[in-house]
Design an enzyme around this catalytic site. Sequence first.
Site, PDB file in Angstrom:
ATOM      1  N   GLU A  90       0.949  -1.200   0.308  1.00 52.02           N
ATOM      2  CA  GLU A  90      -0.504  -0.149   0.343  1.00 52.02           C
ATOM      3  C   GLU A  90       0.647   1.071  -0.336  1.00 52.02           C
ATOM      4  O   GLU A  90       0.622   2.142   0.126  1.00 52.02           O
ATOM      5  CB  GLU A  90      -1.356  -0.039   1.296  1.00 52.02           C
ATOM      6  CG  GLU A  90      -2.072   0.869   1.258  1.00 52.02           C
ATOM      7  CD  GLU A  90      -3.039   0.515  -0.419  1.00 52.02           C
ATOM      8  OE1 GLU A  90      -2.948   1.114  -1.136  1.00 52.02           O
ATOM      9  OE2 GLU A  90      -3.025  -0.556  -0.403  1.00 52.02           O
TER      10      GLU A  90
HETATM   11  C1  LIG Z   1       2.188  -9.080   0.897  1.00 49.92           C
HETATM   12  C2  LIG Z   1       1.919  -8.294  -0.575  1.00 49.92           C
HETATM   13  C3  LIG Z   1       0.305  -8.493  -0.337  1.00 49.92           C
HETATM   14  C4  LIG Z   1       0.441  -6.964  -1.526  1.00 49.92           C
HETATM   15  N1  LIG Z   1      -0.850  -6.969  -1.732  1.00 49.92           N
HETATM   16  C5  LIG Z   1      -1.379  -5.577  -2.601  1.00 49.92           C
HETATM   17  C6  LIG Z   1      -2.236  -5.849  -3.570  1.00 49.92           C
HETATM   18  O1  LIG Z   1      -3.421  -6.366  -2.907  1.00 49.92           O
HETATM   19  N2  LIG Z   1      -2.999  -5.130  -4.465  1.00 49.92           N
HETATM   20  C7  LIG Z   1      -1.871  -4.307  -5.418  1.00 49.92           C
HETATM   21  O2  LIG Z   1      -1.295  -3.275  -5.717  1.00 49.92           O
HETATM   22  N3  LIG Z   1      -0.948  -4.727  -5.002  1.00 49.92           N
HETATM   23  C8  LIG Z   1      -0.170  -5.396  -3.480  1.00 49.92           C
HETATM   24  N4  LIG Z   1       0.828  -5.462  -3.590  1.00 49.92           N
HETATM   25  C9  LIG Z   1       1.800  -4.833  -4.109  1.00 49.92           C
HETATM   26  C10 LIG Z   1       2.774  -3.808  -3.073  1.00 49.92           C
HETATM   27  O3  LIG Z   1       2.095  -2.429  -3.057  1.00 49.92           O
HETATM   28  C11 LIG Z   1       3.691  -2.904  -3.298  1.00 49.92           C
HETATM   29  O4  LIG Z   1       5.154  -4.632  -3.552  1.00 49.92           O
HETATM   30  C12 LIG Z   1       4.929  -2.255  -3.052  1.00 49.92           C
HETATM   31  O5  LIG Z   1       3.669  -0.360  -3.079  1.00 49.92           O
HETATM   32  C13 LIG Z   1       6.046  -1.838  -3.479  1.00 49.92           C
HETATM   33  O6  LIG Z   1       6.057  -1.308  -4.909  1.00 49.92           O
HETATM   34  P1  LIG Z   1       7.540  -2.008  -5.351  1.00 49.92           P
HETATM   35  O7  LIG Z   1       7.500  -3.874  -4.962  1.00 49.92           O
HETATM   36  O8  LIG Z   1       7.072  -2.376  -6.905  1.00 49.92           O
HETATM   37  O9  LIG Z   1       8.899  -1.952  -5.323  1.00 49.92           O
HETATM   38  P2  LIG Z   1       9.221  -0.985  -5.541  1.00 49.92           P
HETATM   39  O10 LIG Z   1       8.243   0.618  -6.417  1.00 49.92           O
HETATM   40  O11 LIG Z   1       9.950  -1.120  -6.910  1.00 49.92           O
HETATM   41  O12 LIG Z   1       9.660  -0.048  -5.125  1.00 49.92           O
HETATM   42  C14 LIG Z   1      10.991  -0.305  -4.032  1.00 49.92           C
HETATM   43  C15 LIG Z   1      11.346   0.441  -3.024  1.00 49.92           C
HETATM   44  O13 LIG Z   1      11.604   1.665  -3.368  1.00 49.92           O
HETATM   45  C16 LIG Z   1      11.759   2.576  -2.307  1.00 49.92           C
HETATM   46  N5  LIG Z   1      11.179   4.245  -3.456  1.00 49.92           N
HETATM   47  C17 LIG Z   1      10.006   3.870  -4.977  1.00 49.92           C
HETATM   48  N6  LIG Z   1       9.785   4.767  -4.660  1.00 49.92           N
HETATM   49  C18 LIG Z   1      10.071   5.381  -3.837  1.00 49.92           C
HETATM   50  C19 LIG Z   1      10.145   7.144  -4.179  1.00 49.92           C
HETATM   51  N7  LIG Z   1       9.863   8.043  -5.051  1.00 49.92           N
HETATM   52  N8  LIG Z   1      10.936   7.683  -2.918  1.00 49.92           N
HETATM   53  C20 LIG Z   1      11.690   7.139  -1.973  1.00 49.92           C
HETATM   54  N9  LIG Z   1      12.143   5.719  -2.540  1.00 49.92           N
HETATM   55  C21 LIG Z   1      11.070   5.247  -2.872  1.00 49.92           C
HETATM   56  C22 LIG Z   1      11.169   2.223  -1.798  1.00 49.92           C
HETATM   57  O14 LIG Z   1      11.741   1.809  -0.283  1.00 49.92           O
HETATM   58  C23 LIG Z   1      10.657   1.375  -1.640  1.00 49.92           C
HETATM   59  O15 LIG Z   1      10.358   0.010  -0.717  1.00 49.92           O
HETATM   60  C24 LIG Z   1       1.335  -6.010  -2.723  1.00 49.92           C
HETATM   61  C25 LIG Z   1       2.152  -7.010  -1.814  1.00 49.92           C
HETATM   62  C26 LIG Z   1       2.606  -8.008  -1.215  1.00 49.92           C
HETATM   63  C27 LIG Z   1       4.289  -8.214  -0.918  1.00 49.92           C
END
Ligand SMILES: Cc1cc2nc3c(=O)[nH]c(=O)nc-3n(C[C@H](O)[C@H](O)[C@H](O)COP(=O)(O)OP(=O)(O)OC[C@H]3O[C@@H](n4cnc5c(N)ncnc54)[C@H](O)[C@@H]3O)c2cc1C
Length: 600
Positions: A454
């Site tokens: 989220e």
């Molecule tokens: C168990 C689980 C359940 C989930 N449920 C859902 C769901 O129901 N629906 C859904 O759509 N998604 C869901 N997600 C996805 C989740 O919301 C995303 O994994 C999360 O938003 C991070 O996106 P990403 O994994 O692509 O990481 P990235 O976007 O690749 O980011 C990696 C890291 O980079 C850093 N970062 C990225 N951008 C910035 C910025 N602008 N400023 C500062 N730091 C930054 C942060 O530290 C971040 O953790 C789920 C994930 C998991 C693991």
Amino acid sequence: MPIYRAPVEDYRFLIHEFLEAEKQRDLPGFEDLTPDLIDDILTNAGKICEEVLQPINQSGDAEGCHFENGVVRTPKGFKEAYRAYSEGGWGGLSAPTEFGGSGMPTLINMALGEMAMAANQSFAMYPGLTSAAYGALIATGAPWMKEHLVPKMVSGEWAGTMCLTESNCGTDLRLMKTRAVEQPDGTYRMKGTKIFISGGDQDLTDNIIHMVIAKIPDADGQIHDDLSTVNFFMVPKFLVGEDGKMGARNGVNTGGIEHKMGIKGQATCVLNFDDAIAWRLGPKPEPFKPGEKRSLSAGMAGMFIIMNAARLGVGVQGIAIGDVAYQNGYAYVHERRVGHALTGPAEPDKPADLEIVHPDVKRMLLHCRAFVEGTRALLCWTALNMSVAHSKRPDAEAAGFLADLMTPVLKAFCTDLGFEAANLGMQCYGGHGYIRDNGVEQFVRDGRINQTYEGANGVQAMDLVGRKLGRKGGAAPLALFGALTTWLAENEKDEKLAPYTKGLKRGVESLQAATMWLAQNGIKNPNDAGAGAVDYLRLMGIVTVAWMWARMAKIALTKSDDFHKQKLMCARYWMERIIPECPMLLERIQAGSANVMEFN
Ligand SMILES: Cc1cc2nc3c(=O)[nH]c(=O)nc-3n(C[C@H](O)[C@H](O)[C@H](O)COP(=O)(O)OP(=O)(O)OC[C@H]3O[C@@H](n4cnc5c(N)ncnc54)[C@H](O)[C@@H]3O)c2cc1C
């Protein structure tokens, strides 16, 4: 086997004494809210969470979800528990009565949400996401969806999901590839793959209504790397006619489930949209001219409704996991014997004293408790502000600004501290906490995701600093500082309250100085805002919770029973042990970004 007791007494204190819900009858949902009705709901919510959801938490973690031949199965007992939860009407507690819900204000629903998440986070996410999804459908869906889909989701017969993330993007949704192409009949055909979808498939409900964001190709047929063509869609697992009749399977196929660190009873799915039939929600976008650039499509409004509800829901998860970890740690240290009190044996006739005699053990537990009860108050106050924002009161606009400002703070602060609390609760068990049998390491594993999904907590901090502070000429921080300084001016001459108002004042001074520094430097150098954002969010969390503690202390000082005395104990801990972080956080923010930017 871990224990859980729903915090009914604390919610009664917060709702009746702290927020004086009985005086809020002019707010939507509060009209018929009598003290007896509130107590009845809290007691019964606590009962189902303690007696039905919690007993299948540890077994659900051990068994996990199954994926065989394209079908997802939830752990043993989840189906029966889901039926009991739905039949009790809990999934529709705050849904409007016209859709079959109970019409309770968000405040009451958040209390239920916390209890359910603490009892069994994996389970509670299924109805939790469904309520966020039907909220978005009520706001943006066509009349036939509201007539036929929403009541089935409110009753729990059908579930809902939120589908944003793709393999190459979670935070940066500009990069999404899922596309939807309009058909002559006005529906769309959707192609693409969403990953990590909570409750993306399960065996609890007959149908699942997916709320999906996807791009509509531009006039030149291209998909662009910006948000302008992103739209919001309703995509059912089984097709539904405008008469509400369920038809054939739609082209939404489950590609698999994730094998995760925690929340193993929650099915986190890969969903393939293979020419799935989709209905676009919200206003129809004007046709794009080739090359035309737009910042954000109007259709995204619905997605923000679901995202904001989900962000607060995740903040609640942080508090919940902190509380259940605290409760188990508390129980253990009153049974385990280890060492002697530093001032001499407390029980000389026993080979060792109870673990609770040690100052550091008391510190660990008080840290958890002051966090849980303080953020719970902040959450309730924010929920009340959300109701005020929808009322005709003169302060409705200011209340809306405050609720908006607190959304990223509650999401990130509560989940960071919730994880800290889960860790400390486990630490009370020593090595026995690390062993699976005692069940407390599950809280650490389950609670860890709350900091990431989220919107990762660092991204929440950027939302606070980059968007919330400056919007509408800084209306939100002005509303907060106005309310804080007015309260301090009214109360700082009260000598009995001085131990609490002094600490609060110190925190407010740091927060004001940090806000000023970011306003002056963040625009000149955005990296200064980026490097200080996480510290700033924590500072705002600490100070707003300190305000809640000072206000609770004011009530507690007028009472002499044990419950209220313990409120004073926690308030003192927050002022003397947590507020000292404020000048340190300010110093770190004012150090700017050069110290991190030189890292390549
Ligand atoms: C168990 C689980 C359940 C989930 N449920 C859902 C769901 O129901 N629906 C859904 O759509 N998604 C869901 N997600 C996805 C989740 O919301 C995303 O994994 C999360 O938003 C991070 O996106 P990403 O994994 O692509 O990481 P990235 O976007 O690749 O980011 C990696 C890291 O980079 C850093 N970062 C990225 N951008 C910035 C910025 N602008 N400023 C500062 N730091 C930054 C942060 O530290 C971040 O953790 C789920 C994930 C998991 C693991």
